[in-house]
Each structure stands twice: as structure tokens, then as C-alpha cells.
Design a protein around this motif. Structure first.
Motif, short mmCIF file in Angstrom:
data_model
loop_
_atom_site.label_atom_id
_atom_site.label_comp_id
_atom_site.label_asym_id
_atom_site.label_seq_id
_atom_site.Cartn_x
_atom_site.Cartn_y
_atom_site.Cartn_z
N UNK A 137 0.82 -1.21 0.00
CA UNK A 137 0.00 0.00 0.00
C UNK A 137 0.85 1.26 0.00
N UNK A 138 0.23 2.37 -0.30
CA UNK A 138 0.89 3.67 -0.24
C UNK A 138 1.49 3.84 1.15
N UNK A 139 2.79 4.17 1.25
CA UNK A 139 3.41 4.34 2.56
C UNK A 139 2.67 5.32 3.46
N UNK A 140 2.06 6.33 2.88
CA UNK A 140 1.29 7.30 3.66
C UNK A 140 0.12 6.62 4.39
N UNK A 141 -0.43 5.60 3.74
CA UNK A 141 -1.53 4.84 4.33
C UNK A 141 -0.98 3.75 5.25
N UNK A 142 0.09 3.09 4.79
CA UNK A 142 0.63 1.94 5.51
C UNK A 142 1.25 2.30 6.85
N UNK A 143 1.69 3.54 7.01
CA UNK A 143 2.37 3.90 8.26
C UNK A 143 1.46 3.72 9.46
N UNK A 144 0.17 3.94 9.27
CA UNK A 144 -0.77 3.74 10.38
C UNK A 144 -0.81 2.30 10.82
N UNK A 145 -0.93 1.38 9.87
CA UNK A 145 -0.91 -0.04 10.21
C UNK A 145 0.44 -0.45 10.77
N UNK A 146 1.51 0.13 10.23
CA UNK A 146 2.84 -0.19 10.74
C UNK A 146 2.96 0.12 12.23
N UNK A 147 2.42 1.27 12.63
CA UNK A 147 2.50 1.65 14.04
C UNK A 147 1.60 0.76 14.90
N UNK A 148 0.47 0.33 14.34
CA UNK A 148 -0.36 -0.64 15.06
C UNK A 148 0.39 -1.95 15.26
N UNK A 149 1.10 -2.36 14.23
CA UNK A 149 1.89 -3.58 14.33
C UNK A 149 3.02 -3.40 15.35
N UNK A 150 3.67 -2.26 15.33
CA UNK A 150 4.75 -2.02 16.28
C UNK A 150 4.25 -2.14 17.71
N UNK A 151 3.08 -1.57 17.98
CA UNK A 151 2.53 -1.64 19.33
C UNK A 151 2.25 -3.07 19.74
N UNK B 69 8.11 10.01 7.12
CA UNK B 69 7.48 8.79 7.63
C UNK B 69 8.43 8.00 8.52
N UNK B 70 9.71 8.05 8.22
CA UNK B 70 10.69 7.43 9.12
C UNK B 70 10.62 8.11 10.48
N UNK B 71 10.51 9.45 10.46
CA UNK B 71 10.37 10.18 11.71
C UNK B 71 9.13 9.76 12.48
N UNK B 72 8.02 9.54 11.77
CA UNK B 72 6.80 9.09 12.44
C UNK B 72 6.99 7.70 13.05
N UNK B 73 7.70 6.84 12.34
CA UNK B 73 7.96 5.50 12.87
C UNK B 73 8.77 5.57 14.15
N UNK B 74 9.79 6.41 14.14
CA UNK B 74 10.63 6.56 15.32
C UNK B 74 9.81 7.09 16.50
N UNK B 75 8.98 8.07 16.23
CA UNK B 75 8.20 8.69 17.30
C UNK B 75 7.11 7.76 17.84
N UNK B 76 6.54 6.92 16.98
CA UNK B 76 5.38 6.16 17.38
C UNK B 76 5.58 4.69 17.68
N UNK B 77 6.73 4.13 17.33
CA UNK B 77 6.90 2.68 17.46
C UNK B 77 7.06 2.23 18.90
N UNK B 78 7.68 3.06 19.72
CA UNK B 78 7.94 2.64 21.09
C UNK B 78 9.03 1.60 21.19
#
Length: 252
Positions: free
Chosen positions: A161-175, A195-204
Motif C-alpha cells: 500500500x501507499x506508505x502514507x496509508x501503511x504507516x498507520x498499520x505499521x504503528x499498530x503492528x509495532x505496538x 514517515x521514518x520520523x513518524x515510525x521513530x516517534x510512534x513505534x515505542x
């Protein structure tokens, strides 16, 4: 160092702002060379390990061969070793735990573990992958080793999927993966700086990025808070290209 000491050292090397650099290897010889160049830890690439033995990636190389390579590296390199273990060569959680336990017995202190269905379509549902991670964590804990489980999501690879869309699911998976016992979060294929910045901020979790074309420079990734940089299959590709070029001159 004992294996537990190596595991603790490996975890400590995942530092925000000063990422662990992993120049991935494929056998004992390449591991010794990379360690001699200044590596703080050794990481295999499943693609490179398979190719070096004449197989393709995707758990085509027999598990026994993967274990043999890991054992030889652990035997000759006095540094933390993490193994790219794809999907763990198992669907069943008990079998998965047994496979990881053997890797630990051979000397590994970390694994990459992906959420792609290796020989099937798509990704595992979040809850199923979380159970798989939990089984690995329980197996490692039973062995008394703080195994570094680098939970990889394949959301950003291929024609996903579009990374802009997938980042939300990625963070759900990280949690979910974090709660199941993951130690790090690997996002290969994610290239967009924001989006890398969002991953860093949200992954925990410490975030691992795969270097390559279109990925921000190492210094910038450090500024974004990335804790681990992997070179993946590129060292093998570069080494074999050099060998091929040198061999051409030998035949003239």
C-alpha cells in the motif's frame, strides 16, 4: 564475553542518535572481515546467506544450512551475532520456538523476524504475528537469554500500500509486537524522511532502517532518531561484483 553479556551489549548498541551500523554478512569469512573493519556486532542477511550457498531467498535454503552458517560465525567471531531468520521456518508456534531455541544454542543473541507469510501471500494478521513473537520471547526467556527480537514488517516492500496509508498499520503492528515481546522494529523499504520520523516517534521500540537508494543519508537518519542501520544484501552484491570483475582479468 558470555552469551548473556553479548545479548545485553547488543541491546545497548541500539542508541537513538547514534545508530548501530550492521554491514550484513553471509559466512564466517565475511563475518571476520567485517569485524576486522570495526563492526561492533555481526548480522547475517538471509538473502546473502542463501545466495552464497546457491539458493534463493525465502526459506528455500534448508534450515540446517542456516544453522550451520550461524554456528560457524558464532565459533570464530567474539561479538554479538544476530541472524536474519525470515519467518522462522515454521507456522506452528511450538516448532517456531524450537527453531529459535536451536539458534540460541548455537550462539545467536538476536534475530530478524518478519511478518510476511514467507511461502504464501501477504502478511500475517497482527494478532497472529504477535502470538508468534510471544512464542519466541517465551522460548528465549526459558533459556535465560534476553534475545533481541527485531520485528520486521514488510508493509513497505514490493507493491504494498501507499506508505502514507501503511504507516498507520505499521504503528499498530509495532505496538502489538512490542507488547508481545519484540525488542526492535524493522521497516525495510520505508524511505520517506517524514514517515521514518513518524515510525521513530510512534513505534515505542528502537527503529531499524534498511539503507539504499532513496533512503536519507546516515547522518540524517541519526538525527531522526533511527537506532539501527542495516545494509542488507548490498555487501554480498558488491563483493561478488568485485570478484566477477577480478576474475575477468584472470581469463585473459
Amino acid at each position: 564475553m558470555t552469551q548473556v553479556e553479548k545479548a545485553k551489549l547488543f541491546a545497548s548498541l541500539h542508541a537513538t542518535g547514534s545508530p548501530l551500523i550492521l554491514y550484513n554478512v553471509w559466512d564466517a569469512g565475511s563475518a571476520k572481515a567485517v569485524l576486522g573493519a570495526g563492526a561492533k556486532a555481526i548480522a547475517t542477511s538471509s538473502w546473502a546467506v542463501a545466495e552464497a550457498q546457491g539458493y534463493r531467498d525465502g526459506e528455500i535454503i534448508p534450515l540446517a544450512e542456516v544453522e550451520r552458517v550461524a554456528a560457524r560465525i558464532a565459533a570464530v567471531v567474539d561479538a554479538p551475532l544476530t541472524v536474519d531468520f525470515e519467518g522462522g521456518y515454521a507456522e506452528d508456534e511450538d516448532e517456531l520456538a524450537a527453531n529459535v531455541s536451536r539458534l540460541v544454542a548455537l550462539g545467536a543473541v538476536g534475530i530478524n523476524f518478519e511478518d510476511r507469510v514467507v511461502q504464501g501471500p501477504g502478511l500475517y494478521p497482527i494478532d497472529r504475528q504477535a502470538r508468534r513473537i510471544a512464542a519466541i520471547r517465551e522460548a528465549a526467556d526459558n533459556l535465560g537469554l534476553p534475545l533481541f527480537i527485531n520485528a520486521r514488517t514488510d508493509l513497505f516492500l514490493g507493491r504494498g500500500p501507499d506508505p502514507e496509508v501503511a504507516i498507520g498499520e505499521a504503528l499498530d503492528r509495532a505496538e502489538a509486537y512490542r507488547e508481545a515481546g519484540a525488542s526492535g522494529f524493522f521497516v525495510p523499504g520505508l524511505r520517506d524522511e517524514r514517515l521514518i520520523g513518524r515510525a521513530v516517534e510512534g513505534a515505542g521500540l528502537p527503529v531499524n532502517v534498511l539503507t539504499g537508494e532513496g533512503v536519507p543519508a546516515q547522518r540524517r537518519l541519526a538525527e531522526l532518531g533511527v537506532a539501527r542501520l542495516s545494509h542488507g544484501s548490498s555487501p554480498y552484491v558488491q563483493a561478488t561484483a568485485t570478484l566477477t570483475e577480478a576474475a575477468r582479468y584472470a581469463f585473459f
